[in-house]
Design a protein around this motif. Structure first.
Motif, PDB file in Angstrom:
ATOM      1  N   LEU A   1      -1.139  14.301 -12.435  1.00 35.63           N
ATOM      2  CA  LEU A   1      -2.115  13.269 -12.755  1.00 35.63           C
ATOM      3  C   LEU A   1      -2.621  13.217 -11.132  1.00 35.63           C
ATOM      4  CD1 LEU A   1      -0.106  10.784 -15.105  1.00 35.63           C
ATOM      5  CD2 LEU A   1      -2.272  12.718 -15.466  1.00 35.63           C
ATOM      6  N   SER A   2      -4.074  12.952 -11.103  1.00 42.24           N
ATOM      7  CA  SER A   2      -4.666  12.852  -9.948  1.00 42.24           C
ATOM      8  C   SER A   2      -5.174  11.357  -9.825  1.00 42.24           C
ATOM      9  CB  SER A   2      -5.777  13.761  -9.552  1.00 42.24           C
ATOM     10  OG  SER A   2      -5.497  14.828  -9.300  1.00 42.24           O
ATOM     11  N   TYR A   3      -4.638  10.565  -8.900  1.00 43.75           N
ATOM     12  CA  TYR A   3      -4.976   9.014  -8.724  1.00 43.75           C
ATOM     13  C   TYR A   3      -4.910   8.560  -7.338  1.00 43.75           C
ATOM     14  CZ  TYR A   3      -4.603   8.314 -13.623  1.00 43.75           C
ATOM     15  OH  TYR A   3      -4.453   8.291 -15.053  1.00 43.75           O
TER      16      TYR A   3
ATOM     17  N   ALA B   1      12.814   5.061  -4.558  1.00 46.70           N
ATOM     18  CA  ALA B   1      12.962   6.113  -5.886  1.00 46.70           C
ATOM     19  C   ALA B   1      11.777   7.267  -5.893  1.00 46.70           C
ATOM     20  CB  ALA B   1      12.852   5.323  -7.059  1.00 46.70           C
ATOM     21  N   CYS B   2      10.850   6.742  -5.305  1.00 47.97           N
ATOM     22  CA  CYS B   2       9.437   8.046  -5.198  1.00 47.97           C
ATOM     23  C   CYS B   2      10.043   8.843  -4.077  1.00 47.97           C
ATOM     24  CB  CYS B   2       8.266   7.249  -4.622  1.00 47.97           C
ATOM     25  SG  CYS B   2       7.665   5.902  -6.020  1.00 47.97           S
ATOM     26  N   GLU B   3      10.614   8.276  -3.035  1.00 45.12           N
ATOM     27  CA  GLU B   3      10.704   9.305  -1.748  1.00 45.12           C
ATOM     28  C   GLU B   3      11.966   9.923  -1.849  1.00 45.12           C
ATOM     29  OE1 GLU B   3       9.593   6.601   1.413  1.00 45.12           O
ATOM     30  OE2 GLU B   3       7.467   6.716   1.043  1.00 45.12           O
ATOM     31  N   VAL B   4      13.068   9.298  -2.455  1.00 45.38           N
ATOM     32  CA  VAL B   4      14.392  10.059  -2.335  1.00 45.38           C
ATOM     33  C   VAL B   4      14.725  10.645  -3.546  1.00 45.38           C
ATOM     34  CG1 VAL B   4      16.634   9.713  -1.632  1.00 45.38           C
ATOM     35  CG2 VAL B   4      14.926   8.236  -0.676  1.00 45.38           C
ATOM     36  N   PRO B   5      14.319  11.773  -3.731  1.00 43.77           N
ATOM     37  CA  PRO B   5      14.646  12.362  -5.009  1.00 43.77           C
ATOM     38  C   PRO B   5      16.293  12.648  -5.360  1.00 43.77           C
ATOM     39  CG  PRO B   5      13.490  13.821  -3.667  1.00 43.77           C
ATOM     40  CD  PRO B   5      13.797  12.813  -2.994  1.00 43.77           C
TER      41      PRO B   5
ATOM     42  N   GLU C   1      -6.053   3.609  -7.243  1.00 42.40           N
ATOM     43  CA  GLU C   1      -6.019   3.376  -8.690  1.00 42.40           C
ATOM     44  C   GLU C   1      -4.725   3.298  -9.362  1.00 42.40           C
ATOM     45  OE1 GLU C   1      -9.854   6.539  -9.533  1.00 42.40           O
ATOM     46  OE2 GLU C   1      -8.150   7.170  -8.838  1.00 42.40           O
ATOM     47  N   VAL C   2      -3.696   2.879  -8.391  1.00 44.08           N
ATOM     48  CA  VAL C   2      -2.351   2.570  -8.881  1.00 44.08           C
ATOM     49  C   VAL C   2      -1.925   1.533  -8.613  1.00 44.08           C
ATOM     50  CG1 VAL C   2       0.053   3.317  -8.878  1.00 44.08           C
ATOM     51  CG2 VAL C   2      -1.776   5.360  -8.609  1.00 44.08           C
ATOM     52  N   MET C   3      -1.498   0.463  -9.615  1.00 45.59           N
ATOM     53  CA  MET C   3      -1.158  -0.822  -9.459  1.00 45.59           C
ATOM     54  C   MET C   3       0.435  -1.019  -9.610  1.00 45.59           C
ATOM     55  SD  MET C   3      -2.203  -4.239 -11.095  1.00 45.59           S
ATOM     56  CE  MET C   3      -1.235  -4.468 -12.659  1.00 45.59           C
ATOM     57  N   VAL C   4       1.064  -1.595  -8.704  1.00 47.72           N
ATOM     58  CA  VAL C   4       2.621  -1.845  -9.085  1.00 47.72           C
ATOM     59  C   VAL C   4       2.729  -2.867  -9.912  1.00 47.72           C
ATOM     60  CG1 VAL C   4       4.465  -1.847  -8.088  1.00 47.72           C
ATOM     61  CG2 VAL C   4       2.791  -0.973  -6.663  1.00 47.72           C
TER      62      VAL C   4
ATOM     63  N   PRO D   1       0.781  -1.127   0.151  1.00 50.95           N
ATOM     64  CA  PRO D   1      -0.034   0.053  -0.082  1.00 50.95           C
ATOM     65  C   PRO D   1       0.777   1.329   0.019  1.00 50.95           C
ATOM     66  CG  PRO D   1      -0.685  -1.575   1.810  1.00 50.95           C
ATOM     67  CD  PRO D   1       0.317  -2.131   0.993  1.00 50.95           C
ATOM     68  N   GLU D   2       2.068   1.343   0.846  1.00 51.00           N
ATOM     69  CA  GLU D   2       2.815   2.724   0.857  1.00 51.00           C
ATOM     70  C   GLU D   2       3.236   2.902  -0.530  1.00 51.00           C
ATOM     71  OE1 GLU D   2       2.857  -0.092   2.585  1.00 51.00           O
ATOM     72  OE2 GLU D   2       4.365  -0.086   4.170  1.00 51.00           O
ATOM     73  N   LEU D   3       3.691   1.716  -1.442  1.00 50.63           N
ATOM     74  CA  LEU D   3       4.150   2.087  -2.752  1.00 50.63           C
ATOM     75  C   LEU D   3       2.985   2.504  -3.744  1.00 50.63           C
ATOM     76  CD1 LEU D   3       6.558   2.191  -4.811  1.00 50.63           C
ATOM     77  CD2 LEU D   3       6.384  -0.231  -4.872  1.00 50.63           C
ATOM     78  N   ARG D   4       1.944   1.970  -3.644  1.00 48.63           N
ATOM     79  CA  ARG D   4       0.753   2.443  -4.467  1.00 48.63           C
ATOM     80  C   ARG D   4       0.432   3.846  -4.304  1.00 48.63           C
ATOM     81  NH1 ARG D   4      -4.105  -1.765  -3.877  1.00 48.63           N
ATOM     82  NH2 ARG D   4      -4.694  -0.784  -6.049  1.00 48.63           N
ATOM     83  N   ALA D   5       0.485   4.193  -2.577  1.00 52.04           N
ATOM     84  CA  ALA D   5       0.448   5.601  -2.401  1.00 52.04           C
ATOM     85  C   ALA D   5       1.585   6.675  -2.919  1.00 52.04           C
ATOM     86  CB  ALA D   5       0.161   5.816  -0.957  1.00 52.04           C
ATOM     87  N   ALA D   6       2.741   5.882  -2.857  1.00 53.65           N
ATOM     88  CA  ALA D   6       3.959   6.979  -3.224  1.00 53.65           C
ATOM     89  C   ALA D   6       3.957   6.909  -4.796  1.00 53.65           C
ATOM     90  CB  ALA D   6       5.292   6.123  -2.618  1.00 53.65           C
ATOM     91  N   GLY D   7       3.432   5.871  -5.654  1.00 55.71           N
ATOM     92  CA  GLY D   7       3.310   6.093  -6.894  1.00 55.71           C
ATOM     93  C   GLY D   7       2.032   7.416  -7.506  1.00 55.71           C
ATOM     94  N   ALA D   8       1.128   7.188  -6.357  1.00 54.61           N
ATOM     95  CA  ALA D   8       0.129   8.115  -6.921  1.00 54.61           C
ATOM     96  C   ALA D   8       0.759   9.518  -6.446  1.00 54.61           C
ATOM     97  CB  ALA D   8      -1.212   7.890  -6.071  1.00 54.61           C
ATOM     98  N   ALA D   9       1.599   9.637  -5.495  1.00 55.40           N
ATOM     99  CA  ALA D   9       1.943  11.158  -5.073  1.00 55.40           C
ATOM    100  C   ALA D   9       3.055  11.662  -6.236  1.00 55.40           C
ATOM    101  CB  ALA D   9       2.658  10.933  -3.632  1.00 55.40           C
TER     102      ALA D   9
END
Ligand code: PMP
Ligand code: GLU
Length: 395
Positions: free
Chosen positions: A89-91, A284-288, A95-98, A73-81
């Motif tokens: 894009l607003s998901y 990769a999502c959280e550490v630019p 609405e995001v699948m890894v 779930p954390e990665l689905r949320a991070a992907g959406a963010a």
């Protein structure tokens, strides 16, 4: 011999041309030949350290068991963010699948929407796997011929004519494009998308090169355009930008019902995307890593400029500047005409006589062109340019 055969559908699936050429180049290398392989596009940079470290930590901490089928779930949320912050894009997170790489995400997307026999438009030049992916979902690929004289951007009239001709139900879009590097303007993309919406098409948008841009190119996701969100399935991820090629991760985002369907399919086919790779993708999502990105883009700019200079000096060959991705799609039509060969023979001879592996345009439905990947060191590119020039000089 049992006489049993693989089914008819699988017999229509060819091996990926890009991967086949890489395999041939690798075999020649293992035989001691000094092959320069600009076949498959795979960045030569290492995975940025914080991201690789997150994968290593996952193993060390025992974070390697099954995860929920759609990803943690954390990665689905991070992907959406990430999709929101990078592309507007607003998901919601559900609405995001890894998924396991863009390839698998495209497969799940097409499997979730294509009815048997549906025609799905594929704009040439196209990345090699689209026709096979459509066929595997029981759809029928309908290729729209390339328009090199229009900078590879189809007009809405051409798309409308193709929809009518094939009775198409869906379309695959890929900008920045592999192999042409095309990035349409927002207005050009809007025009294409509007026609698709008017005819009620699904849009599967492969945006895996979205952050690799040159000059004044900006990436616009079709899903960000007015009215398009409910028609569009976005495939994106860090494969190309962070060299997560072998890690096999990606995101699929779209309307909830389609994402739910893709999740159900994934639960039966894949189980879940690799747990260790999900940990790395979360990093990769959280550490630019802006410094890393700049370094890569500087290198890609230098390589692109080098090829533009060297290739355009060779009589009979033309290279227009790609606006995205990392491929040089060289127009060798004049050269081939003069020699009485086609792009396939061109590439065969280039490999056999000059040990340079390139992909014939025919693999992307653009005969008369040849693709070089410049996700390769300057050393390799210098050798490649010398070999291409030597090939042109040899009678
Ligand atoms: N789409 C395009 C346009 C590509 O060039 C590639 C190349 N790998 C893919 C999808 C597949 O990416 P992945 O390795 O994430 O499956
Ligand atoms: N996408 C890359 C290419 O076009 C990698 C090879 C592949 O996955 O087909 O070369």
């Amino acid at each position: 011999m049992s006489g049993l055969q693989p089914n008819a559908r699988s017999r229509r699936i060819e091996e990926s041309a890009t991967l086949a050429i890489s395999a041939t180049a690798a075999r020649l290398k293992s035989e001691g030949k000094d092959v320069v392989s600009l076949g498959a596009g795979e960045p030569d940079f290492p995975v940025p350290a914080p991201i690789a470290d997150a994968g290593v930590r996952a193993i060390q901490q025992g974070n390697y068991r099954y995860t929920p089928a759609p990803g943690v779930p954390e990665l689905r949320a991070a992907g959406a963010a990430w999709l929101q912050q990078a592309f507007g894009l607003s998901y919601a997170k559900d609405e995001v699948m890894v998924c396991a790489g863009a390839k698998a995400a495209l497969h799940m997307a097409l499997d979730a929407i294509v009815e048997p026999g549906d025609r799905v438009l594929i704009l040439a030049p196209y990345w090699v796997s689209y026709p096979a992916l459509v066929t595997m979902s029981d759809g029928v690929p309908a290729v729209v011929p390339a328009v090199p004289e229009q900078g590879f951007v189809h007009t809405p009239e051409q798309i409308a004519a193709a929809i009518a001709q094939h009775g198409a139900k869906g379309i695959v879009l890929n900008f920045p494009n592999n192999p042409s590097g095309t990035v349409p303007t927002r207005a050009q993309l809007q025009a294409i998308v509007d026609v698709c919406l008017r005819h009620g098409l699904w849009i599967v948008s492969d945006e895996i090169y979205a952050t690799l841009l040159y000059d004044d190119a900006t990436h616009v996701s079709p899903a960000a355009l007015p009215g398009a969100r409910d028609h569009t399935i976005v495939v994106n991820g860090f494969t190309k930008s962070h060299t997560l090629t072998g890690w096999r991760t990606s995101f699929l985002a779209g309307p909830r019902a389609v994402v739910d369907a893709a999740c159900r399919i994934q639960s039966q086919v894949l189980g879940n995307p690799c747990t260790i790779s999900q940990a790395a993708t979360l990093a990769a999502c959280e550490v630019p890593v802006p410094g890393e990105h700049e370094k890569r883009m500087r290198a890609f700019h230098e390589r692109r400029a080098f090829l533009l200079d060297r290739v355009n000096r060779i009589p009979g060959m033309k290279l227009a500047p790609p606006r995205g991705a990392f491929y040089a799609l060289i127009d060798v039509r004049d050269f081939c005409r003069e020699r009485g060969i086609d792009d396939v023979v061109f590439c065969e001879r280039l490999l056999a006589r000059h040990l340079l592996a390139a992909v014939p345009g025919s693999a992307f439905a653009i005969p008369g062109f040849v693709r070089l990947s410049y996700a390769a060191s300057m050393d390799s590119l210098r050798k490649a340019a010398d070999r291409l020039a030597a090939f042109a000089e040899a009678k």
